[in-house]
Design a protein around this motif. Structure first.
Motif, PDB file in Angstrom:
ATOM      1  N   LEU A  65       0.890  -1.234   0.047  1.00 11.97           N
ATOM      2  CA  LEU A  65      -0.112  -0.163   0.032  1.00 11.97           C
ATOM      3  C   LEU A  65       0.957   1.213  -0.048  1.00 11.97           C
ATOM      4  N   ILE A  66       1.856   1.102   0.839  1.00 15.93           N
ATOM      5  CA  ILE A  66       2.872   2.623   0.773  1.00 15.93           C
ATOM      6  C   ILE A  66       3.571   2.559  -0.627  1.00 15.93           C
ATOM      7  N   LYS A  67       3.808   1.516  -1.111  1.00 15.03           N
ATOM      8  CA  LYS A  67       4.381   1.431  -2.467  1.00 15.03           C
ATOM      9  C   LYS A  67       3.537   2.118  -3.448  1.00 15.03           C
ATOM     10  N   LYS A  68       2.116   1.982  -3.202  1.00 19.33           N
ATOM     11  CA  LYS A  68       0.939   2.288  -4.185  1.00 19.33           C
ATOM     12  C   LYS A  68       0.910   3.742  -3.922  1.00 19.33           C
ATOM     13  N   VAL A  69       0.852   4.345  -2.716  1.00 13.85           N
ATOM     14  CA  VAL A  69       0.600   5.502  -2.386  1.00 13.85           C
ATOM     15  C   VAL A  69       1.923   6.360  -3.091  1.00 13.85           C
ATOM     16  N   ALA A 101       3.870   5.484  -5.467  1.00 14.18           N
ATOM     17  CA  ALA A 101       3.687   5.531  -6.904  1.00 14.18           C
ATOM     18  C   ALA A 101       2.636   6.503  -7.425  1.00 14.18           C
ATOM     19  N   GLY A 102       1.521   6.585  -6.770  1.00 12.44           N
ATOM     20  CA  GLY A 102       0.309   7.476  -7.222  1.00 12.44           C
ATOM     21  C   GLY A 102       0.699   8.867  -7.126  1.00 12.44           C
ATOM     22  N   MET A 103       1.644   9.044  -6.221  1.00  9.33           N
ATOM     23  CA  MET A 103       2.091  10.357  -6.237  1.00  9.33           C
ATOM     24  C   MET A 103       3.130  10.966  -7.120  1.00  9.33           C
ATOM     25  N   THR A 145       2.623  10.288 -10.540  1.00  9.88           N
ATOM     26  CA  THR A 145       1.736  10.026 -11.764  1.00  9.88           C
ATOM     27  C   THR A 145       1.557  11.512 -12.549  1.00  9.88           C
ATOM     28  N   SER A 205       0.886  15.930  -8.759  1.00 18.17           N
ATOM     29  CA  SER A 205       0.987  15.104  -7.872  1.00 18.17           C
ATOM     30  C   SER A 205       2.320  15.138  -7.219  1.00 18.17           C
TER      31      SER A 205
END
Lengths: 340, 340
Positions: free
Chosen positions: B248-252, B254-256, B258, B262
């Motif tokens: 989840l932390i990696k997803k967060v 990565a999301g930042m 994009t 962001s």
């Protein structure tokens, strides 16, 4: 002529019934022409929800059922006594061949009991497992069993591996899906009594791609496509996924609100973050099928909203078109024959 | 005069030994005057790490041990054969009363086997559980057992509940800690055979605050202070916590990354986010004690860095000062006496 998939949808099941169930059906028929949805439940209530909706009336039909099984009711009794409940009526439609599938966000216990007693198992299937898709870093994995059979035996787990492989290959399009057994270490000699008994059986099972033990830590990283475990462990995995995810996202949000600087940052990252985290949301991936029944039964989250209902209804079409149950039947019965 | 807590630290255990182990010891003695650390392992290597460090030489002593037990070695054999390994030498110091505690980031299997065979159980304790603190939304909970005793029996789980309560009350200062048993539903009739057998026993156990079943989903929300389960389930909980959190932390992150928007936001939220997420990091809370031994044995993460080592060493001081083992002894032996 396109083949039609007929789905009985429990309009009364879950926290957001009947509103979100009906909306899910309306959206599904708009997206998919080859589906027909029977809305099973209290006719009046369903009719009220349908008012004002635009949909192809040939694709939606109401089937009246006057009773509702509550989540707290002991399932065996509820299935036996509430003969005019949406769950019993919908499942009997599957049994009678009037529907190909039954979908419900209602009582898990009643769905499991009803699936076994009303719809019935495919000959040779010992225990039908509940098999949700869980999100991973790279996609999804199928978790079998997440709650149907606590204290399952080794032979059950072997069938879970087979049925799960068929599902992932045909519904999700994963070629030669990797099957892993949940264990507390990567080495073959590790595990509890059940895993130690099941491991060698999986190794010699033909037609599956068994890759050995998978530690819980590696499941979210996508370590296997089919995650085999007994239902007590599976239920912990499914629910802890939700719990840890929920708390972490709350922590992230709270963290962003601690200073003016971070609040401004939060406004900037929010849209991108929302998109990334959507992929890690279990409800994006539809409901959990109960594999190995004479027909399809799918359990969706109790908190399902219309989007999950729509996704689940459309999954039923693939399930029918890919002839999953015939494939399961062939696979399980070939084994039974060769064992004789 | 202050009472000194003497800790034998396995200088050779874990991915970052001996460097981070030695640094952890140096930091611990700087922070805590009433501790003495024996660095157990290859003298030369330890001496090299100590060079250039400033510390009170009365608080750190090297104990030479020429062998190292590797993680992949079968634990029973390793403990029996490698008599001059850091794990065997350190544990024997506890057995001989030369140290109060042994701390290691090395092979879990060897620590569990060595704890039982070299240090030995408190009379009356059936199975010593491994009990880490896991982060929750509001603080921490103690997870007993996270990996020492797969296929444990109901009587073992009852002892886990008692020992866990003593730990949370005296080490973490939680008054009347809430004890929950991990289950797949909140109702008393749910569960597998082990839970169904254990539930009524916990209900009638005196001196603990049993609050009933805890679903995995509610553990991260802090539903109980002491989370009781069999080790296979506990290991899944501990490792899935890490896995889901990590992904989840990696997803967060990565999301930042994009979009430009962001990315700018990410720069602004990062410091605040780091602080909030630190509280949800298991390594912040030190190692996992093996409860119920004649002396204290603590396992820290294989990937431990100096901070976790320091925290763990300082926890040993509280463990001794609070007389945890005497309290466990009294609690378990009173039961044994009243059962006679």
């Amino acid at each position: 002529m396109t083949e039609i998939t007929r789905v009985a949808l429990d309009a009364m099941g879950g926290d957001n019934a009947p509103g979100e169930m009906v909306k899910g059906a309306v959206d599904a028929v708009a997206r998919e022409k080859s589906i027909k949805v029977f809305l099973v439940g209290k006719e009046e209530a369903i009719r009220r929800e349908l008012e004002g909706c635009t949909y192809n009336s040939e694709q939606i039909e109401i089937v009246n059922a006057t009773e509702v099984i509550e989540t707290a009711e002991p399932p065996v009794n509820a299935i036996r006594r509430k003969k005019d409940s949406s769950i019993v009526v919908g499942m009997k439609m599957v049994k009678a061949g009037e529907a190909d599938a039954f979908v419900s966000a209602g009582s898990s216990g009643a769905i499991l009991v009803g699936g076994q007693t009303l719809v019935g198992r495919i000959k040779g299937v010992e225990r039908p497992p509940l098999a949700p898709l869980i999100p991973t870093k790279t996609g999804v994995s199928l978790l079998v069993d997440c709650g149907a059979n606590v204290d399952a035996r080794a032979s059950h787990l072997v069938q879970f591996a087979k049925m799960g492989s068929i599902y992932m290959e045909n519904i999700m399009g994963v070629k030669n899906p990797r099957v892993g057994i949940v264990n507390i270490g990567a080495e073959e000699e590790k595990g509890n009594a059940l895993v130690k008994e099941t491991f060698p059986l999986l190794k010699e099972t033909e037609g599956i791609n068994f890759i050995g033990s998978v530690e819980a830590r590696d499941i979210p990283h996508g370590a296997a496509d089919v995650i085999v475990c007994e239902a007590f462990a599976g239920n912990i995995i499914l629910k802890l996924y939700e719990g840890v995810g929920d708390v972490l996202i709350k922590k992230v949000k709270a963290g962003m609100m601690t200073s003016l600087r971070s609040k401004i940052g939060a406004l900037l990252v929010k849209p991108a973050l929302k998109e990334t985290l959507k992929a890690f949301d279990a409800s994006e991936h539809g409901g959990a099928p109960l594999l190995g029944l004479n027909g399809l039964v799918v359990k969706t989250h109790g908190s399902s909203r219309s989007k999950e209902v729509t996704n689940t209804l459309i999954q039923c079409v693939t399930f029918k078109q890919q002839r999953i149950n015939e494939k399961i039947k062939n696979c399980i019965q070939t084994d039974a024959a060769s064992a004789e």
